[in-house]
Scaffold this active site. Structure first.
Site, PDB file in Angstrom:
ATOM      1  N   TYR A   1      -5.113   4.723   7.600  1.00 52.19           N
ATOM      2  CA  TYR A   1      -6.426   4.076   7.711  1.00 52.19           C
ATOM      3  C   TYR A   1      -7.174   4.555   8.953  1.00 52.19           C
ATOM      4  O   TYR A   1      -7.224   5.746   9.232  1.00 52.19           O
ATOM      5  CB  TYR A   1      -6.292   2.546   7.689  1.00 52.19           C
ATOM      6  CG  TYR A   1      -5.406   2.046   6.587  1.00 52.19           C
ATOM      7  CD1 TYR A   1      -5.706   2.352   5.244  1.00 52.19           C
ATOM      8  CD2 TYR A   1      -4.265   1.308   6.833  1.00 52.19           C
ATOM      9  CE1 TYR A   1      -4.893   1.914   4.215  1.00 52.19           C
ATOM     10  CE2 TYR A   1      -3.447   0.863   5.801  1.00 52.19           C
ATOM     11  CZ  TYR A   1      -3.772   1.167   4.514  1.00 52.19           C
ATOM     12  OH  TYR A   1      -2.964   0.730   3.505  1.00 52.19           O
TER      13      TYR A   1
ATOM     14  N   VAL B   1       1.347  -3.550   3.990  1.00 49.87           N
ATOM     15  CA  VAL B   1       1.322  -4.822   4.730  1.00 49.87           C
ATOM     16  C   VAL B   1       2.597  -5.652   4.608  1.00 49.87           C
ATOM     17  O   VAL B   1       2.731  -6.668   5.295  1.00 49.87           O
ATOM     18  CB  VAL B   1       0.121  -5.731   4.337  1.00 49.87           C
ATOM     19  CG1 VAL B   1      -1.186  -5.165   4.848  1.00 49.87           C
ATOM     20  CG2 VAL B   1       0.092  -5.985   2.855  1.00 49.87           C
TER      21      VAL B   1
ATOM     22  N   SER C   1       0.798  -1.228   0.000  1.00 45.08           N
ATOM     23  CA  SER C   1       0.000   0.000   0.000  1.00 45.08           C
ATOM     24  C   SER C   1       0.830   1.278   0.000  1.00 45.08           C
ATOM     25  O   SER C   1       0.282   2.352  -0.206  1.00 45.08           O
ATOM     26  CB  SER C   1      -0.938   0.012   1.209  1.00 45.08           C
ATOM     27  OG  SER C   1      -1.995  -0.884   0.979  1.00 45.08           O
TER      28      SER C   1
ATOM     29  N   LYS D   1       0.365   3.394  -2.989  1.00 42.94           N
ATOM     30  CA  LYS D   1      -0.883   4.125  -3.286  1.00 42.94           C
ATOM     31  C   LYS D   1      -0.693   5.638  -3.441  1.00 42.94           C
ATOM     32  O   LYS D   1      -1.201   6.225  -4.403  1.00 42.94           O
ATOM     33  CB  LYS D   1      -1.935   3.822  -2.222  1.00 42.94           C
ATOM     34  CG  LYS D   1      -2.445   2.370  -2.265  1.00 42.94           C
ATOM     35  CD  LYS D   1      -3.291   2.065  -1.036  1.00 42.94           C
ATOM     36  CE  LYS D   1      -3.830   0.641  -1.029  1.00 42.94           C
ATOM     37  NZ  LYS D   1      -4.491   0.319   0.249  1.00 42.94           N
TER      38      LYS D   1
HETATM   39  N1  GLN Z   1      -1.724  -5.560  -1.866  1.00 48.24           N
HETATM   40  C1  GLN Z   1      -2.313  -5.380  -0.575  1.00 48.24           C
HETATM   41  C2  GLN Z   1      -3.827  -5.551  -0.642  1.00 48.24           C
HETATM   42  O1  GLN Z   1      -4.443  -5.003  -1.492  1.00 48.24           O
HETATM   43  C3  GLN Z   1      -1.967  -4.045  -0.020  1.00 48.24           C
HETATM   44  C4  GLN Z   1      -2.623  -3.763   1.318  1.00 48.24           C
HETATM   45  C5  GLN Z   1      -1.789  -2.945   2.240  1.00 48.24           C
HETATM   46  O2  GLN Z   1      -0.583  -2.844   2.114  1.00 48.24           O
HETATM   47  N2  GLN Z   1      -2.416  -2.370   3.257  1.00 48.24           N
HETATM   48  O3  GLN Z   1      -4.415  -6.241   0.144  1.00 48.24           O
END
Ligand code: GLN
Length: 449
Positions: free
Chosen positions: A244, A262, A67, A70
């Site tokens: 988040y 993550v 993420s 993003k």
């Molecule tokens: N590729 C992961 C997902 O879409 C990324 C989520 C994250 O890093 N919070 O679940």
């Protein structure tokens, strides 16, 4: 030889040592390949607006962005389409929910923000896709420019998420079912998986965060990756939505725009100051790195980085880096000239805080042309030195002095003196003079006495 700017490395190393002890949490395993990472890897990196690099621990260990990609893909969408067009499809409100929640506005189906999966998938879908410039190539190019080097995709992690990512596919179908999108989120979700699998190190992430902090210009390469307003827009959304459902608490306590992923990556940006990144795959229940969260929180407090606390800084702190031999020396005898040649001189001006002190310490190292020469720091034009900067400058000068080398400050206003009575066991005050000339003359006077 130790260098004065090691004050920054020292802060990072200290946090590394302190938080290595944290063993809570574990690596994500819903993407099976991520469960195979070393849970105890831990790296920290900081890059200044001048492109100075500092790191501790496993800052060169590769991992996938997840993420953390993003905000950078959001930046690309904003540069291509503009804020108004992007905002038609993805909002900028904190969702207060987990990253994989179905955060869609009831009436329009618009995702709450580009930092949660639903919004990130749409954002990826908004990136133009043409045969000449496929969407996933454009994204990889853009991420690489943010990092200042060519990045690649970890195909195993990509395949692992593609094989198991049905929740994200379901989100994409749901988005398509709710609104008249100009693009296809179902097709884009595969590209989203690829962007999440782009491989970086903590140092790369620090460069990427530093680029956002530096108005979109990569401080290592000078490449203007995105326009300045776009960098500011992305930082704003990171500040309110990047963590988040913990975003409000994070802004309150740490006070820096941030984004977690993550795989264990976490970035934070100090606008006009620095980019920071940590890597440690042990995650808390919200999917954020336990050690990263703790380390960035402690660093912000220790270095006084909270966004809402910081006064604006004048751009140039260091006005001169030279040796005393280059400076006018009325009446100096020829044999003195040779001695003066060895004395490094740094002149600083304005208000000195952490960012400014880092520049001064770096310049002190630069001024020591002969590797181990004496050095004079001229604070005659400095208007203020805050607590953190005073400790850093005293520490940097002390480190040079500890090598048996003369160091002195021209500090007519006694800004480096500690307030109140001297504490027992505290390191001694740096040798202080009223004028630069006096300080140079003392430093040129042979070995430290
Ligand atoms: N590729 C992961 C997902 O879409 C990324 C989520 C994250 O890093 N919070 O679940």
């Amino acid at each position: 030889m130790s260098t004065a700017a090691d004050a920054v490395t020292e802060a990072l190393s200290e946090l590394h040592t302190r938080f290595t002890r944290l063993r809570d949490g574990r690596p994500a395993d819903y993407i099976p390949q991520l469960a195979r990472t070393d849970p105890d890897a831990f790296g920290l990196a900081l890059i200044s607006m001048d492109g100075h690099l500092y790191s501790a621990g496993d800052a060169g260990t590769p991992f996938t962005m997840q993420s953390v990609s993003k905000p950078f893909v959001y930046a690309l969408a904003l540069s291509v389409l503009g804020l108004d067009e992007v905002s038609r499809w993805v909002n900028a409100e904190p969702s207060g929910e987990a990253y994989n929640a179905i955060s869609l506005e009831p009436d329009t189906g618009r995702p709450d923000n580009a930092m949660v999966n639903a919004g990130a998938i749409i954002t990826t879908a908004l990136i133009p896709d043409t045969p000449a410039a496929p969407r996933s190539d454009r994204i990889l190019d853009c991420l690489s420019r943010f990092a200042g080097r060519r990045l690649d995709v970890d195909e195993q992690v990509y395949a692992s998420e593609a094989a198991t990512g049905d929740r994200n596919r379901a989100l994409a179908y749901l988005i398509r079912s709710t609104g008249p999108l100009p693009v296809d989120p179902v097709a884009a979700v595969e590209t989203y998986f690829r962007q999440c699998a782009v491989r970086v190190t903590a140092l790369d992430l620090a460069a990427m965060a530093a680029t956002l902090a530096n108005g979109g210009v990569n401080p290592l390469t000078g490449d203007a990756v995105v326009p300045e307003p776009v960098a500011a827009q992305v930082l704003a959304v990171m500040a309110t939505c990047g963590m988040y459902d913990a975003s409000g608490e994070w802004l309150l306590r740490v006070g820096l725009p941030a984004k977690s992923g993550v795989s264990g990556g976490l970035i934070a940006a100090g606008p006009a100051r620095f980019g920071l990144a940590t890597y440690s795959p042990r995650l808390d229940p919200s999917g954020t790195s336990v050690r990263g969260r703790a380390a960035l929180g402690a660093l912000s407090e220790r270095l006084g980085l909270h966004l809402m606390h910081n006064p604006a800084l004048a751009a140039s702190t260091v006005t001169l880096v030279a040796t005393a031999g280059d400076l006018p020396a009325a009446g100096a005898a020829p044999q003195d000239r040779a001695l003066r040649e060895r004395v490094g001189v740094v002149v600083a001006q304005g208000a000195i805080d952490f960012t400014a002190a880092e520049r001064v310490l770096y310049a002190l190292d630069e001024s020591r042309t002969q590797g181990a020469g004496p050095v004079v720091l001229d604070l005659g034009q400095v208007t203020g030195v805050d607590r953190v900067a005073r400790a850093m400058l005293r520490g940097g000068l002390g480190r040079i002095a500890a090598e048996g080398v003369r160091t002195a400050v021209a500090d007519p206003a006694r800004r480096l003196a500690l307030p109140g009575p001297g504490q027992r066991g505290a390191p001694p005050d740096p040798r202080s003079f009223a004028t630069r000339e006096q300080a140079v003359a003392w430093c040129a006077g042979g070995p430290a006495g």
